[in-house]
Motif scaffolding. Structure first.
Motif, PDB file in Angstrom:
ATOM      1  N   GLU A 109       8.645 -11.786  -0.964  1.00  0.00           N
ATOM      2  CA  GLU A 109       7.452 -12.333  -0.108  1.00  0.00           C
ATOM      3  C   GLU A 109       7.321 -13.683  -0.355  1.00  0.00           C
ATOM      4  OE1 GLU A 109       4.377  -9.506  -1.234  1.00  0.00           O
ATOM      5  OE2 GLU A 109       3.999  -9.489   1.223  1.00  0.00           O
ATOM      6  N   THR A 134      -4.973   1.228   3.012  1.00  0.00           N
ATOM      7  CA  THR A 134      -4.613  -0.019   3.540  1.00  0.00           C
ATOM      8  C   THR A 134      -5.810  -0.895   3.225  1.00  0.00           C
ATOM      9  OG1 THR A 134      -5.007  -1.002   5.882  1.00  0.00           O
ATOM     10  CG2 THR A 134      -5.934   1.091   5.666  1.00  0.00           C
ATOM     11  N   THR A 173      -4.335  -2.711   9.448  1.00  0.00           N
ATOM     12  CA  THR A 173      -2.879  -2.336   9.680  1.00  0.00           C
ATOM     13  C   THR A 173      -2.573  -1.619  11.184  1.00  0.00           C
ATOM     14  OG1 THR A 173      -2.335  -3.208   7.528  1.00  0.00           O
ATOM     15  CG2 THR A 173      -0.595  -2.131   8.734  1.00  0.00           C
ATOM     16  N   SER A 220      -6.454  -4.029   4.254  1.00  0.00           N
ATOM     17  CA  SER A 220      -7.162  -4.772   5.200  1.00  0.00           C
ATOM     18  C   SER A 220      -7.850  -3.944   5.996  1.00  0.00           C
ATOM     19  CB  SER A 220      -6.225  -5.553   6.133  1.00  0.00           C
ATOM     20  OG  SER A 220      -5.232  -4.600   6.722  1.00  0.00           O
ATOM     21  N   SER A 270       0.839  -0.980  -0.018  1.00  0.00           N
ATOM     22  CA  SER A 270       0.086  -0.096   0.042  1.00  0.00           C
ATOM     23  C   SER A 270       0.826   1.123   0.028  1.00  0.00           C
ATOM     24  CB  SER A 270      -0.948  -0.088   1.152  1.00  0.00           C
ATOM     25  OG  SER A 270      -1.924  -1.212   0.999  1.00  0.00           O
TER      26      SER A 270
END
Ligand code: M6R
Length: 616
Positions: free
Chosen positions: A495, A354, A359, A356, A309
């Motif tokens: 990742e 963000t 965070t 989600s 983000s």
């Protein structure tokens, strides 16, 4: 991060709890556990380090009969990921079980105090103090009242928590509460449910209730839910969220993994986001809580975010500065929160990005900005998330549930959402005419088809992924807005493939990272047809001169790049330089996925990572 589930009703609890935990696996975890209250008034549980699949095996041979229970996936903060530290945690009597998401910051003081009073604590976790505090409350001021005992215990806690509590003495009751960490509850005909997010609830209900900080919910076997606030005042009409996607949206639907599915969903996500946005005010963004005059007065934008983000924020900066002519700073939330001297103007607007909406660092930053008097606008994917609820305005990107830990469709949708904001600002402050907004908007509408074209060329990414075999590191380069694509590409690769990747603005390479280059070293260069193309080509040549293997992301027809580079990931011509990052990144998402699959890794659940980072 940790996932919490709870159920009380007419069905066997363990079945739904285990399914719920499987659905929450995407949040990231290292151990799991469930605890069920039997009708005879005893607790039965299993817990273990490792996957929910292991927990299922253990549960299948344990006696987990009971219609009330709690479950947990743990992402270790205090204490190693071991069976002993897995949740649920019990009190001394073994009659109270608790699962917790968050961090109890004063746990050491509480632990000392509890042990001095004779409590026996068995784990290394911060969470374990909670059942013992409830034990004391039930034995004293809150005798016979589990909800009150939980409330009393929470009065002693500092930090963040989402808690689900069962007690063998109350076999038809589940008590939940939260402060800072997410938790939702639902009432249905066959029972009442609690979960960290809506994902496990999508196949049992379409409406969930939100808890405010310190609310305590009592869930009963008849499916009813009663909620009281911190002072014990009943909340008659809790706010609710409607789950507007089908439960199948969170299933694989024939794709090999969620990352593949989510990469392929990007064209439709952008179409949804753009639908109905062009109108009288140029771009319609009713979600903004600022009037046109207030928008016109904005003289500084501060964008705050983490991870992927944050990379959206870097692209948003280019769009806002270019189209609305307003200076923008982009801050890592975790850094911003500890920058003591942060300066804002009277008309600074804060944008938090963000996926989600949970965070912890980003939420803390948004609160700080509001405290400094700034209007906070959230760009998020999760309806009813804390970021959306606490902001002055929130734009939902409508990308649908993103299950893979590595963000893909939320990344591109958030970029486009930030473009809508840039256009709205530019129109309000007079830097963009209605015609220009219309022209730019039409450019955005070309994105879905450009994405489809890139997706049809995924074989190029598969072919290029061979060049990463047996390598330990790689370098990602790009200039201007394409440096952001390089950052995001390197993050994706790290990742999920666990292969080191470093990203740099291409012109900075000669100031240090060039020392990494040696024969065979993979360099990914993002070099679209833009105003810095020739400069980036020079940097590619510098890499090749040192034996590096260059994989370029380039625009169709670029013969020069084709001749120089080992592999080219082609993108179609884009109408504007700012369209490129939304399209080109798909190649790097695909490339990372192929490299990770080639190395045999689970691309959806990379080690150590959590989807929703709810601790600072
Ligand atoms: O939910 P958020 O957008 O606030 O999450 C921020 C980062 O944790 C997230 O983008 C992370 O970097 C992803 N794993 C990236 O793929």
């Amino acid at each position: 991060m940790c996932g919490v589930v709870g159920y009380v009703g007419s069905k066997q609890a363990a079945d739904w709890l285990l399914d719920g935990l499987s659905t929450l696996e995407y949040r990231g975890y290292d151990s799991a556990g469930v605890q069920v209250v039997s009708q005879s008034g005893n607790l039965h549980g299993v817990k273990c380090a490792g996957r929910v699949a292991t927990l299922r095996e253990r549960a299948s041979v344990a006696n987990l009969n009971g219609t009330c229970g709690i479950g947990h996936t743990r992402w270790a903060t205090h204490g190693a990921p071991t069976d002993r530290n897995a949740h649920p945690h019990l009190d001394c009597t073994g009659r109270i079980a608790v699962v917790h998401n968050g961090i109890i910051e004063n746990f050491q003081d509480l632990r000392r105090e509890l042990m001095a009073a004779g409590h026996h604590l068995r784990s290394d976790t911060d969470s374990e103090v909670v059942p013992h505090l409830i034990e004391d409350a039930l034995a004293g001021p809150a005798a016979g009242d589990l909800a009150r005992a939980v409330r009393n215990a929470c009065e002693r806690l500092e930090g963040a928590w989402a808690l689900a509590v069962v007690c063998a003495d109350f076999p038809n009751m589940l008590v939940c509460t939260r402060k800072g960490s997410p938790l939702v509850v639902a009432s249905t005909e066959d029972g009442a449910y609690a979960a960290s997010d809506v994902m496990p609830l999508a196949n049992v209900t379409s409406t969930v209730m939100q808890l405010n900080d310190y609310d305590v919910a009592t869930l009963s076997a008849d499916g009813s839910v009663s909620i009281v606030d911190r002072d014990g005042v009943v909340i008659d009409h809790p706010s609710t969220i409607t789950i507007d996607w089908d439960a199948s949206a969170a299933t694989l639907g024939g794709h090999p993994d969620f990352m593949a599915k989510e990469i392929s969903e990007q064209p439709e996500a952008i179409e949804r986001l753009l639908s109905g946005r062009l109108g009288e005010h140029g771009v319609e963004l009713d979600e903004l809580s600022l009037t046109r005059d207030e928008l016109a007065a904005v003289d500084r934008v501060v964008i705050i975010a983490c991870g992927t983000s944050y990379h959206v924020g870097l692209v948003a900066k280019c769009a806002i500065e270019r189209w609305a002519r307003v200076p923008v700073s982009v801050e890592y939330a975790s850094e911003f929160n500890y920058n003591q001297e942060y300066l804002v103007t009277d008309h600074t607007m804060c944008v938090v990005i963000t996926q989600s909406g949970e965070t912890a660092d980003t939420l803390a930053a948004a609160r700080r900005m509001r405290g400094m008097g700034c209007n906070v606008f959230a760009i998020t994917n999760v309806i009813g998330s804390t970021a959306a609820r606490e902001a002055d305005g929130a734009l939902y990107i409508q990308a649908g549930p993103e299950v893979a830990v590595a963000s893909t469709k939320a990344y591109t949708a958030q970029m486009v959402a930030s473009y809508l904001l840039a256009m709205r600002l530019g129109f309000a402050n007079g830097h963009m005419t209605r015609e220009e907004v219309g022209r730019r908007f039409a450019q955005l509408e070309t994105i879905p088809d450009l994405m489809r074209e890139v997706l049809s060329r995924r074989w190029q990414d598969k072919q290029a992924s061979r060049l990463f075999r047996d390598k330990h590191s790689s370098l990602f380069l790009g200039r201007n807005v394409s440096s952001t694509t390089a950052y995001e590409g390197a993050l994706k690769l790290k990742e999920i493939s666990y292969q080191h990747a470093e990203a740099y603005p291409a012109g900075e390479m000669k100031h240090g990272p060039i020392a990494l280059l040696e024969p065979g070293f993979p360099v990914v260069a993002v070099v679209p047809a833009d105003h810095v193309h020739d400069k980036t080509v020079s940097n590619i040549q510098e890499c090749i001169a040192r034996g590096a293997v260059v994989i370029a992301v380039a625009t169709d027809g670029d013969e020069r790049v084709a001749k120089l580079c080992q592999e080219v990931l082609w993108i179609p011509q884009c109408a504007d330089e700012l369209i490129v990052p939304v399209v080109a990144v798909l190649h790097l998402q695909l490339l990372a996925r192929y490299v990770a699959r080639d190395r045999g890794f689970d691309v959806d659940k990379p080690r150590n990572l959590a989807k929703s980072v709810t601790v600072e």
